[in-house]
Design a protein around this motif. Structure first.
Motif, PDB file in Angstrom:
ATOM      1  N   LEU A  98       0.819  -1.214   0.000  1.00  0.00           N
ATOM      2  CA  LEU A  98       0.000   0.000   0.000  1.00  0.00           C
ATOM      3  C   LEU A  98       0.852   1.264   0.000  1.00  0.00           C
ATOM      4  CD1 LEU A  98      -2.656  -1.021   2.664  1.00  0.00           C
ATOM      5  CD2 LEU A  98      -2.751  -1.380   0.219  1.00  0.00           C
ATOM      6  N   SER A  99       1.899   1.245  -0.796  1.00  0.00           N
ATOM      7  CA  SER A  99       2.754   2.418  -0.788  1.00  0.00           C
ATOM      8  C   SER A  99       2.728   3.090  -2.150  1.00  0.00           C
ATOM      9  CB  SER A  99       4.183   2.010  -0.462  1.00  0.00           C
ATOM     10  OG  SER A  99       4.627   1.115  -1.450  1.00  0.00           O
ATOM     11  N   CYS A 100       2.942   4.380  -2.126  1.00  0.00           N
ATOM     12  CA  CYS A 100       2.999   5.143  -3.366  1.00  0.00           C
ATOM     13  C   CYS A 100       4.426   5.079  -3.891  1.00  0.00           C
ATOM     14  CB  CYS A 100       2.571   6.581  -3.110  1.00  0.00           C
ATOM     15  SG  CYS A 100       2.698   7.603  -4.570  1.00  0.00           S
ATOM     16  N   LEU A 101       4.589   4.551  -5.096  1.00  0.00           N
ATOM     17  CA  LEU A 101       5.935   4.376  -5.620  1.00  0.00           C
ATOM     18  C   LEU A 101       6.409   5.619  -6.347  1.00  0.00           C
ATOM     19  CD1 LEU A 101       5.550   0.825  -7.129  1.00  0.00           C
ATOM     20  CD2 LEU A 101       6.497   1.453  -4.928  1.00  0.00           C
ATOM     21  N   GLN A 102       5.455   6.381  -6.865  1.00  0.00           N
ATOM     22  CA  GLN A 102       5.850   7.450  -7.757  1.00  0.00           C
ATOM     23  C   GLN A 102       4.717   8.455  -7.866  1.00  0.00           C
ATOM     24  OE1 GLN A 102       8.281   5.832 -10.993  1.00  0.00           O
ATOM     25  NE2 GLN A 102       6.857   6.960 -12.268  1.00  0.00           N
ATOM     26  N   THR A 103       5.040   9.714  -7.972  1.00  0.00           N
ATOM     27  CA  THR A 103       4.034  10.740  -8.230  1.00  0.00           C
ATOM     28  C   THR A 103       4.459  11.498  -9.478  1.00  0.00           C
ATOM     29  OG1 THR A 103       3.604  10.939  -5.891  1.00  0.00           O
ATOM     30  CG2 THR A 103       2.840  12.732  -7.275  1.00  0.00           C
ATOM     31  N   ASN A 104       3.641  11.407 -10.510  1.00  0.00           N
ATOM     32  CA  ASN A 104       3.975  12.078 -11.755  1.00  0.00           C
ATOM     33  C   ASN A 104       3.198  13.370 -11.846  1.00  0.00           C
ATOM     34  OD1 ASN A 104       5.074   9.598 -12.052  1.00  0.00           O
ATOM     35  ND2 ASN A 104       3.721   8.955 -13.712  1.00  0.00           N
ATOM     36  N   THR A 105       3.889  14.458 -12.078  1.00  0.00           N
ATOM     37  CA  THR A 105       3.196  15.724 -12.269  1.00  0.00           C
ATOM     38  C   THR A 105       3.323  16.112 -13.736  1.00  0.00           C
ATOM     39  OG1 THR A 105       5.213  16.839 -11.666  1.00  0.00           O
ATOM     40  CG2 THR A 105       3.600  16.546  -9.931  1.00  0.00           C
ATOM     41  N   GLY A 106       2.795  17.244 -14.074  1.00  0.00           N
ATOM     42  CA  GLY A 106       2.960  17.700 -15.448  1.00  0.00           C
ATOM     43  C   GLY A 106       1.665  18.114 -16.110  1.00  0.00           C
ATOM     44  N   HIS A 107       0.537  17.752 -15.509  1.00  0.00           N
ATOM     45  CA  HIS A 107      -0.722  18.200 -16.087  1.00  0.00           C
ATOM     46  C   HIS A 107      -1.136  19.509 -15.444  1.00  0.00           C
ATOM     47  CE1 HIS A 107      -1.644  14.818 -18.628  1.00  0.00           C
ATOM     48  NE2 HIS A 107      -1.293  13.989 -17.662  1.00  0.00           N
ATOM     49  N   CYS A 108      -1.842  20.339 -16.219  1.00  0.00           N
ATOM     50  CA  CYS A 108      -2.254  21.642 -15.699  1.00  0.00           C
ATOM     51  C   CYS A 108      -3.660  21.634 -15.129  1.00  0.00           C
ATOM     52  CB  CYS A 108      -2.164  22.686 -16.791  1.00  0.00           C
ATOM     53  SG  CYS A 108      -0.513  23.310 -16.962  1.00  0.00           S
ATOM     54  N   LEU A 109      -4.428  20.592 -15.432  1.00  0.00           N
ATOM     55  CA  LEU A 109      -5.765  20.485 -14.855  1.00  0.00           C
ATOM     56  C   LEU A 109      -5.950  19.040 -14.424  1.00  0.00           C
ATOM     57  CD1 LEU A 109      -7.841  22.624 -17.383  1.00  0.00           C
ATOM     58  CD2 LEU A 109      -7.430  23.176 -15.012  1.00  0.00           C
ATOM     59  N   GLY A 110      -7.115  18.777 -13.841  1.00  0.00           N
ATOM     60  CA  GLY A 110      -7.369  17.451 -13.297  1.00  0.00           C
ATOM     61  C   GLY A 110      -7.164  16.338 -14.314  1.00  0.00           C
ATOM     62  N   VAL A 111      -6.705  15.179 -13.838  1.00  0.00           N
ATOM     63  CA  VAL A 111      -6.454  14.029 -14.711  1.00  0.00           C
ATOM     64  C   VAL A 111      -7.732  13.215 -14.815  1.00  0.00           C
ATOM     65  CG1 VAL A 111      -5.078  11.954 -15.031  1.00  0.00           C
ATOM     66  CG2 VAL A 111      -4.054  13.976 -14.007  1.00  0.00           C
ATOM     67  N   VAL A 112      -8.253  13.070 -16.039  1.00  0.00           N
ATOM     68  CA  VAL A 112      -9.522  12.376 -16.189  1.00  0.00           C
ATOM     69  C   VAL A 112      -9.370  10.906 -16.548  1.00  0.00           C
ATOM     70  CG1 VAL A 112     -10.993  14.314 -16.710  1.00  0.00           C
ATOM     71  CG2 VAL A 112      -9.709  13.263 -18.532  1.00  0.00           C
ATOM     72  N   SER A 113      -8.230  10.542 -17.082  1.00  0.00           N
ATOM     73  CA  SER A 113      -8.108   9.143 -17.469  1.00  0.00           C
ATOM     74  C   SER A 113      -6.655   8.694 -17.476  1.00  0.00           C
ATOM     75  CB  SER A 113      -8.714   8.938 -18.863  1.00  0.00           C
ATOM     76  OG  SER A 113      -8.556   7.602 -19.247  1.00  0.00           O
ATOM     77  N   VAL A 114      -6.439   7.461 -17.065  1.00  0.00           N
ATOM     78  CA  VAL A 114      -5.132   6.846 -17.219  1.00  0.00           C
ATOM     79  C   VAL A 114      -5.329   5.498 -17.903  1.00  0.00           C
ATOM     80  CG1 VAL A 114      -3.891   7.927 -15.318  1.00  0.00           C
ATOM     81  CG2 VAL A 114      -5.293   5.947 -14.864  1.00  0.00           C
ATOM     82  N   ALA A 115      -4.331   5.092 -18.693  1.00  0.00           N
ATOM     83  CA  ALA A 115      -4.418   3.797 -19.358  1.00  0.00           C
ATOM     84  C   ALA A 115      -3.037   3.181 -19.365  1.00  0.00           C
ATOM     85  CB  ALA A 115      -4.907   3.970 -20.797  1.00  0.00           C
ATOM     86  N   ALA A 116      -3.001   1.853 -19.280  1.00  0.00           N
ATOM     87  CA  ALA A 116      -1.711   1.174 -19.256  1.00  0.00           C
ATOM     88  C   ALA A 116      -1.588   0.282 -20.477  1.00  0.00           C
ATOM     89  CB  ALA A 116      -1.578   0.344 -17.991  1.00  0.00           C
ATOM     90  N   HIS A 117      -0.414   0.262 -21.041  1.00  0.00           N
ATOM     91  CA  HIS A 117      -0.110  -0.590 -22.189  1.00  0.00           C
ATOM     92  C   HIS A 117      -0.086  -2.035 -21.715  1.00  0.00           C
ATOM     93  CE1 HIS A 117       2.362  -2.230 -25.484  1.00  0.00           C
ATOM     94  NE2 HIS A 117       1.828  -1.258 -26.186  1.00  0.00           N
ATOM     95  N   PRO A 118      -0.560  -2.985 -22.540  1.00  0.00           N
ATOM     96  CA  PRO A 118      -0.560  -4.385 -22.079  1.00  0.00           C
ATOM     97  C   PRO A 118       0.825  -4.910 -21.707  1.00  0.00           C
ATOM     98  CG  PRO A 118      -1.416  -4.177 -24.342  1.00  0.00           C
ATOM     99  CD  PRO A 118      -1.265  -2.803 -23.801  1.00  0.00           C
ATOM    100  N   SER A 119       1.882  -4.301 -22.239  1.00  0.00           N
ATOM    101  CA  SER A 119       3.219  -4.763 -21.873  1.00  0.00           C
ATOM    102  C   SER A 119       3.567  -4.386 -20.442  1.00  0.00           C
ATOM    103  CB  SER A 119       4.251  -4.129 -22.798  1.00  0.00           C
ATOM    104  OG  SER A 119       4.396  -2.756 -22.482  1.00  0.00           O
ATOM    105  N   GLY A 120       2.844  -3.422 -19.894  1.00  0.00           N
ATOM    106  CA  GLY A 120       3.135  -2.992 -18.531  1.00  0.00           C
ATOM    107  C   GLY A 120       4.285  -2.024 -18.437  1.00  0.00           C
ATOM    108  N   ARG A 121       4.849  -1.653 -19.575  1.00  0.00           N
ATOM    109  CA  ARG A 121       6.000  -0.761 -19.510  1.00  0.00           C
ATOM    110  C   ARG A 121       5.629   0.698 -19.718  1.00  0.00           C
ATOM    111  NH1 ARG A 121       9.952  -4.394 -19.248  1.00  0.00           N
ATOM    112  NH2 ARG A 121       9.544  -6.313 -20.367  1.00  0.00           N
ATOM    113  N   ILE A 122       4.639   0.956 -20.548  1.00  0.00           N
ATOM    114  CA  ILE A 122       4.258   2.355 -20.747  1.00  0.00           C
ATOM    115  C   ILE A 122       2.796   2.585 -20.374  1.00  0.00           C
ATOM    116  CG2 ILE A 122       5.966   3.074 -22.445  1.00  0.00           C
ATOM    117  CD1 ILE A 122       4.208   2.297 -24.647  1.00  0.00           C
ATOM    118  N   ALA A 123       2.507   3.830 -20.092  1.00  0.00           N
ATOM    119  CA  ALA A 123       1.152   4.201 -19.711  1.00  0.00           C
ATOM    120  C   ALA A 123       0.875   5.594 -20.250  1.00  0.00           C
ATOM    121  CB  ALA A 123       0.996   4.170 -18.199  1.00  0.00           C
ATOM    122  N   ALA A 124      -0.420   5.953 -20.251  1.00  0.00           N
ATOM    123  CA  ALA A 124      -0.795   7.278 -20.741  1.00  0.00           C
ATOM    124  C   ALA A 124      -1.775   7.899 -19.767  1.00  0.00           C
ATOM    125  CB  ALA A 124      -1.433   7.159 -22.112  1.00  0.00           C
ATOM    126  N   SER A 125      -1.717   9.215 -19.646  1.00  0.00           N
ATOM    127  CA  SER A 125      -2.679   9.915 -18.810  1.00  0.00           C
ATOM    128  C   SER A 125      -3.185  11.132 -19.563  1.00  0.00           C
ATOM    129  CB  SER A 125      -2.023  10.334 -17.491  1.00  0.00           C
ATOM    130  OG  SER A 125      -0.922  11.171 -17.740  1.00  0.00           O
TER     131      SER A 125
END
Lengths: 1166, 323
Positions: free
Chosen positions: B50-77
């Protein structure tokens, strides 16, 4: 040396040793082994015999001997004995064990085999070969549970033996332990994936357990191994059939149909493999029968114009397909029967299939005798198996003679009293014959025996009137029936029950009617109901199509009554009307009128269409006709008619004539709340309140809290209109009314939001703060009407208009605004939540942008935020919404253009700024708005030092005028800053004029105006004039700390310049006032106070104020000067904790550029 | 089937958490959870401790969606201003930034084979597809406008696309709109096929059944409070399940296709048994609306169990053990 030579050498050595020690059994044995391997079996055997004689305990020798006798000299007797000896010596010897068992097996001596194995197993638990053999044998003898034990034991010795696992699976399967069986088979398949038996059997078990999906998988795998396996084919087809049944029971007819098509293909394949198996034909029949019963009608995308021919053709081809399938089913059953005429159930199947086939083809052939075919086939079954109660039920269903049916069903019950199906059909039969009491009893019986039977539930809902069920309960019963069995009859019934209830828009009804359409397209009622459902879901286009389809089906079949045709036409007209197709609706009404079927409801529609088409006279005459019959109508219809008449009167002949006709109407018409609201709305618009008596006398009809808030809503709007001056609505009156109303009904969100909206619209000082507070932000208040503003919109609008709201960076800004901390959360976040909830809402996006610019402004236009903002605005502007000439949209566009211009201005991009501001100034908006575009142009030109254009824009502003004070204040600032016009009176006059609209708080604005003037005077170093302006400002607004602060500061400066203690005392008074009125501790005020007091020689007060000043800063924001001042304080108190030197050093550290600090440092050090 | 009592992280984000998705495990790491929030950050969580491994910033407004690539290596927000950031899960290095006009990106989903990223195109009434090799926009699947209406705000608003789902074979895309219709597209031909009707309010979440025989089954969650089960190939509404007292905001299906989890505005998470067509469990550990639920990949030890994650406006994140 080669291997052979080595062998030779070994042999020679052994022979030599044997010559030396002829009594050594092991030498005999070793030599024997060597020869055995070389293939000299008989010589080897001799040696083994010798060895065994010398050492009778050597089991291995006996094993070889056994082998020799069994395979080379064919002396099974001896072989048997030798093997027996070997096993007796070493029960774990699997080779010998297998050998003896094989021998016995060849001899067909099964019991002896078992005995040998049993003996071995008793002797040694590690005699796995024996356990295995025993397990297989017991399996063969169908001793399942013993076999399981032995096989399990054997598996410990041979865990990778697929045969064993397969055998164990079979044993489990036969014992009924299906999950264990599936696991065992699964292991066998894992070890060897070509185990067709395991695959087929696990498929069969899955099918038996009802997990058809698993079954299909297994059978497919089996077919990959052996593509010609009949059992696998058969299993696949029947699993597909099972899955299809499952789908069809859910109502997924198309899915089911596609599965059935697949299944049918599979059966055809088997038939080419083995065409003479009865059960395959039976399976094919089953598949085809289900196909016939569930093949869905493909709903085409019907356009608005319905080609009747195409429709009929499509229905006919659907029927044809069903009947072809039924006939094919019948044929298949017949073939099956031909192959196995002793199977009684096949007769019934043929009966069922032929019944369906003839139904589909709709040609009842009258045979030679009175027996129908299906009846006769049933009798065939019954002759073979007269004791089968289900056959009797089948007869009861298929027979055409009621008496026979009853007899058959009762006979079925005699055989099995708890046969729920029979009870259910009996109930249906009785109901059909009108014996409803008996029917009810039968249905209840069936339901109590088997509640998962659909028919009794349906019967219950059909008998709702006799059973005194509420309509909701009837609906629930029907829903239950439909969920158990999705047949069109139940589904249509469900939709019918849902009419006139809230269920009509529910998903269940939608699903039911759509499924019904797939199975009963030839039935106009299903189209009609589909239309009604679509209408209820406000999908008018589809509703229109459905009603037209319903009519086409009716007219093509020709045997429907005029009244039902009329109903459909009425529905069609109504939907057309709702869809805004007044012309077509009018034509429908005309048609009805020609037929003389224009009843009140139709008349209403007729009048409405006429009015929408602009034929007011005819509309009024229709309304009159309606009015004449109004008293004879039932209450709800009368109410609707009254409302319609009133509204029509109002819209066509105006307020007065509407009022006169209302006054003429009998009062009892106004008792329903809907009519009351119509009247009330007209009353609200009426300046002279002629309807007062009617409104007050009927007010008791408004009871529910929702209605009461709506009434207040109307009242407030009425006040706005009634108290309006020439350009402005009487907003304050409205606010006043709503405040009182809110006190009475504090939880009405309608009132709250309207109040908030009005407050935002109002131009009184501080009202905006109140607005954001009074309208609650509810997350799920979806507004249905565009007019009603949601809490979020009010919050957004309020937050924009108030600079200080929101999450301020308190470290930097010291706001003097009293109304802080109103927003628990940042409005920008709140608006994002709103947008996340309703991303399609342009208004939310627009408000977010405006709030965002406020945030950007607060943070002084940092580059990255400007970029985001510009992007947001550009896209918002490209929205087609803003291309349409509507004032509200134009206004939004204007705001957005101004925002983007402002951002450009702030980032130094003057060209773009001018361009945006110019295009904003071109929009078709009132001058009061355009003023601001020109104001922005002023600022842009000013920054470019283009004085000519600046003056031009300034003059333009003066011409346009605005009715907002802020605008004038800004203009004044520009005027002062660039010394534009000597004649200041023009602006002042405009400002005064503007103040008229606002009553209670106009002083505040004058104060601000004075403040601006004062500040500029101060900037021009004319402190005397500045003091004059500011003191006026202070006297106008009694409690604004910032005014007092400014005044105090100016006074200090004056005192310094003129060395006049009068100004000092003035300064002290103002600064004290500023400190008192400020909602939080203001910095600098105390410092100034300290200085003033110090100058007057009051050291104690100086000290105290300095302390206050120290405390009024947060630690990380304290400027250098404070530290410096503190050094003075600590110098006075030598004993204080901190060294004065340290204070000075800290001050220098913060601001090294100040010479004063360095000087003092030198002094202190010196 | 059952959800074991939750392990909750109370203040997982500084503000409402709006979206969550599982990042499949790779050789180096177990499956992780990715969440996006109104606080403009994307966070990566390890469900085991139950630990947070990483916090990614960079968006200027609220994040509405995240998706992960089936390989598990890349993701999109994606955030409200429609910037899509594609990043490396382990290093948080930006791989690509995809830009669309604001309001034209809502939900994101990678195709099952990982070659394409689909985004529900919001106000553009379409689904946008980017290829994941070059990160170029390769197709825009538009919902055809009804014939009668002209291109005005009303109709395009009605078709605001909120949700998107890939069929397990990657051949079909379903997208849900604000007016309650679901549109089905053929991906290879980039062609609109038909609508699925039945909802009368916005469809906020869609998911296809992953079970082998049920790949044509589509689940949808809508503001009208119903969860619908469609036969997407047969254009038929099979089942509608009601129970939530308010909008159903999110739906996900277990990997064996037998259980459904939903999150709703009524602050509850429900577990549905698809055989019984009824809710078997109601969890009300969240104190505000539940925006997203997501079933994790099957457990390594016992493949019949897995984790379910739910995120809510109350800023919290909860994990449940599903078995």
């Amino acid at each position: 040396m080669t291997m052979e030579d080595e062998g030779e050498a070994l042999r020679r050595r052994l022979e030599e040793s044997l010559d030396l020690h002829p009594d050594d059994p092991s030498l005999h044995f070793d030599l024997g082994l060597l020869l055995w391997e070389k293939g000299e079996k008989s010589k080897a055997a001799e040696l083994f015999v010798k060895s065994a004689k010398l050492n009778p305990e050597n089991g291995v020798a006996f094993r070889y001997l056994g082998d020799y006798y069994a395979h080379f000299s064919a002396d099974s007797q001896r072989a048997h004995k030798c093997y027996q000896r070997a096993v007796a010596l070493n029960p774990d010897d699997s080779y010998a064990g297998e050998g003896i068992c094989d021998l016995l097996d060849q001899g067909g001596k099964e019991s002896l085999q078992i005995a040998v194995c049993l003996e071995a197993t008793q002797k040694s638990p590690r005699a796995f070969w024996a356990f295995r053999r025993l397990g297989f044998l017991q399996l063969h003898q169908k001793k399942w549970s013993e076999a399981v034990q032995n096989l399990q034991h054997a598996i410990r010795g041979y865990p990778a033996c697929a045969d064993l696992w397969e055998a164990l699976g079979l044993a489990y399967q036969r014992l009924g332990m299906f999950t264990a069986a599936i696991k065992s088979y699964g292991r066998a398949i894992e070890l060897e994936d070509t185990r067709i038996f395991a695959l087929v059997e696990s498929g069969n078990i899955s099918m038996m357990l009802g997990t058809f999906r698993k079954g299909i998988e297994h059978f497919r795998q089996a077919l990959q191994v052996s593509s010609l396996d009949v059992a696998a084919h058969y299993g696949l087809a029947s699993s597909l059939l099972g899955l299809a049944k499952e789908c069809i029971n859910l109502g997924a007819f198309r899915w089911g149909a596609s599965l059935l098509e697949e299944a049918s293909e599979v059966t055809v394949e088997i038939m080419s493999l083995a065409g003479n198996i009865s059960c395959i034909w039976k399976l094919h029949g089953d598949i085809q029968l289900l196909y016939a019963k569930s093949f869905p009608w493909m709903e085409n995308a019907w356009g608005l114009e319905i080609d009747q021919r195409t429709l009929i053709d499509s229905i006919m081809s659907w029927k044809k397909k069903c009947s072809v399938a039924a006939v094919s089913a019948c044929r298949s059953y017949q073939r099956a029967l031909h192959l196995a005429p002793w199977e009684a159930n096949l007769y019934i199947d043929i009966g069922l299939a032929s019944d369906l086939g003839f139904f589909s083809e709709e040609n009842h052939k009258e045979g030679l005798n009175s027996w129908s075919l299906s009846e006769k086939m049933c009798l065939g079954s019954l002759l073979l198996e007269g004791e089968n109660s289900e056959y009797w039920v089948a007869l009861g269903c298929l027979s055409n003679h009621n008496v026979l049916r009853q007899h058959a069903l009762i006979r079925g019950l005699q055989l099995d009293i708890s046969l729920a199906v029979s009870w259910a059909f009996l109930g249906k039969l009785y109901r059909h014959e009108g014996k409803r009491q008996l029917g009810q009893l039968a249905f209840d019986r069936a339901r109590s025996i088997d509640p998962s039977l659909a028919l009794p539930w349906a019967g219950m809902s059909a008998d709702a009137d006799v059973r005194n069920l509420k309509s909701d309960e009837a609906y629930e019963c029907c829903l239950q029936a439909m969920q158990i069995l999705p047949v069109a009859e139940f589904q249509i019934g469900l939709a019918k029950l849902a009419l006139n209830s809230t269920h009509l828009t529910s998903s269940e009804v939608f699903r039911a009617i759509r499924q019904a359409l797939q199975r009963a397209p030839h039935y106009p009622e299903s189209h009609n109901l589909n239309g009604l459902v679509c209408e209820a879901r406000t999908d008018y286009e589809s509703a229109i199509v459905s009603f037209r389809l319903a009519r086409s089906v009716m007219s093509s079949s020709g045997n429907y009554s005029k009244s039902s045709l009329k109903d459909v036409s009425m529905n069609l007209a109504r939907s057309l009307c709702k869809a805004g197709k007044a012309n077509e609706a009018f034509q429908e009404c005309e048609e009805l009128k020609k037929e003389g079927q224009l009843e009140p409801e139709g008349l209403q529609m007729y009048a409405l269409c006429l009015w929408q088409l602009g034929r007011n006279d005819v509309a009024l005459s229709a309304a009159r006709k309606l009015a004449s019959s109004i008293l004879s109508l039932e209450p709800s219809l009368a109410g609707a008619s009254t409302s319609l008449i009133c509204s029509l009167m109002f819209f066509i002949s105006g307020l007065d004539s509407a009022i006169t006709s209302i006054l003429k109407m009998p009062k009892q018409l106004f008792q329903s709340s809907k009519v009351y609201f119509t009247v009330f709305a007209i009353h609200a618009l009426d300046q002279s309140s002629q309807l007062e008596s009617i409104v007050s006398s009927c007010s008791y009809s408004v009871v529910s809290s929702e209605d009461i808030s709506s009434m207040h809503f109307l009242l407030a709007l009425g006040k706005l209109v009634k108290h309006a001056s020439k350009n402005h609505l009487g907003i304050q009156k409205g606010i006043h009314h709503l405040r009182r109303a809110l006190h009475l009904h504090p939880n009405s969100s309608v009132i709250r939001n309207l109040l908030g909206y009005l407050l935002v619209c109002s131009r009184e000082w501080n009202d905006v703060h109140v607005a954001t507070r009074c309208s609650g932000v509810e997350l799920y208040d979806r507004k249905e009407d565009d007019f009603l503003k949601s809490g979020f919109e009010i919050l957004g609008a309020g937050a924009i208009s108030c600079y200080t709201t929101g999450r301020i960076n308190k470290k930097i800004l010291f706001s003097t605004c009293r109304e802080q901390g109103l927003f628990e959360r940042d409005p920008i976040l709140q608006l994002q939540r709103y947008l996340h909830q309703e991303p399609w809402n342009h208004n939310g996006r627009y408000l977010l942008i405006l709030n965002y610019i406020q945030k950007v402004r607060k943070e002084r236009f940092p580059q990255h935020l400007c970029a985001v903002l510009q992007r947001l605005i550009h896209v918002a502007l490209s929205n087609p919404l803003y291309l349409r000439p509507e004032t509200s949209n134009e206004y939004k566009k204007f705001q957005l253009l101004l925002c983007v211009a402002e951002v450009c201005l702030q980032s130094g991009n003057y060209i773009d700024c001018l361009q945006h501001a110019r295009s904003a100034s071109m929009l078709q908006l009132p001058g009061g708005c355009l003023f601001y575009a020109h104001l922005l142009l002023c600022r842009a030109f000013a920054l470019q030092d283009n004085l000519v254009s600046l003056t031009k824009e300034y003059m333009r502003c003066l011409e346009l005028k605005t009715d907002c004070h802020v605008g004038w204040v800004c203009l004044k600032m520009i005027e002062c800053q660039y010394k534009l016009l000597a004649d200041a009176t023009v602006l002042a006059l405009c400002f005064e004029e503007c103040s008229k609209e606002i009553k209670s708080t106009s002083n505040m604005w004058s104060a601000v105006y004075n403040l601006v003037q004062g500040l500029f005077a101060a900037k021009m170093k004319d402190f005397g004039a500045a003091e004059g302006f500011l003191s006026r400002a202070c006297s106008l607004a009694g409690d604004e700390s910032c005014l007092f602060f400014c005044h105090g500061t100016i006074c200090m400066e004056l005192a310094r310049q003129q060395r006049d203690s009068h100004f000092l005392s003035l300064a002290i008074r103002s600064l004290k006032k500023a400190r008192e009125t400020s909602p939080r501790t203001l910095p600098v005020v105390s410092l100034l106070l300290a200085q003033a007091e110090g100058s007057l020689g009051n050291k104690a007060k100086w000290e105290k104020n300095l302390h206050d000043e120290w405390l009024s800063w947060s630690p990380e924001t304290r400027p250098a000067e404070i530290y410096f001042q503190m050094h003075l304080l600590s110098q006075r108190h030598r004993d204080s904790s901190q060294n004065p030197l340290r204070w000075i050093l800290q001050a220098i550290h913060l601001n090294p550029s100040c010479h004063r600090y360095w000087k003092v440092l030198l002094n202190v050090n010196g | 089937m059952k959800l074991a009592s939750p392990a909750t992280i109370p203040d997982a984000h500084d503000d409402s958490v709006w979206t969550a998705t599982w990042v499949p495990g790779t050789d180096g790491s177990p499956p992780l959870l990715l969440t996006g929030s109104l606080d403009e950050t994307v966070r990566l969580w390890d469900p085991n401790n139950l630990s947070c491994l990483q916090t990614n910033t960079g968006h200027c407004l609220g994040v509405v969606s995240v998706a992960a690539h089936p390989s598990g290596r890349i993701a999109a927000s994606a955030s409200i201003d429609s910037f899509i950031r594609v990043f490396d899960v382990s290093t948080n290095k930006t791989i690509a930034t995809l830009e669309a006009p604001p309001s034209e990106v809502w939900q994101l989903k990678f195709s099952p084979d990982g070659t394409t990223l689909a985004a529900a195109g919001g106000g553009s009434a379409s689904v946008k597809l980017w290829d994941t090799a070059e990160w170029q926009l390769i197709a825009t699947l538009s919902i055809p406008r009804p014939e009668a209406s002209k291109p005005s705000d009303k109709s395009s608003n009605k078709k605001f696309v909120l949700s998107v789902a890939w069929s397990p074979n990657g051949r079909q895309i379903a997208c849900g709109s604000m007016d309650g219709t679901i549109s089905i597209f053929d991906v290879a031909r980039a062609k609109f096929l038909y609508h699925l009707e039945g909802h009368c309010m916005p469809v906020r979440s869609l998911v296809y059944s992953p079970a082998y025989q049920d790949q044509r089954v589509l689940f949808s969650a809508s503001d009208d409070g119903y969860v619908h089960v469609y036969d997407a190939d047969g254009k038929t509404l099979i089942t509608s399940m009601s129970g939530h007292a308010s909008w159903v905001l999110s739906v996900d299906v277990s990997h064996d296709g037998t259980a459904l989890a939903t999150g709703s505005s009524d602050k509850t998470v429900r577990l549905w048994d698809l055989k019984m067509r009824a809710a078997t469990q109601i969890l009300s550990n969240h104190s505000d609306q539940v925006w997203s639920v997501a079933f994790g990949p099957p457990g390594r030890i016992d493949p019949r169990t897995c984790l379910l994650a739910s995120v809510s406006d109350d800023k919290s994140l909860a994990f449940y053990q599903y078995s």
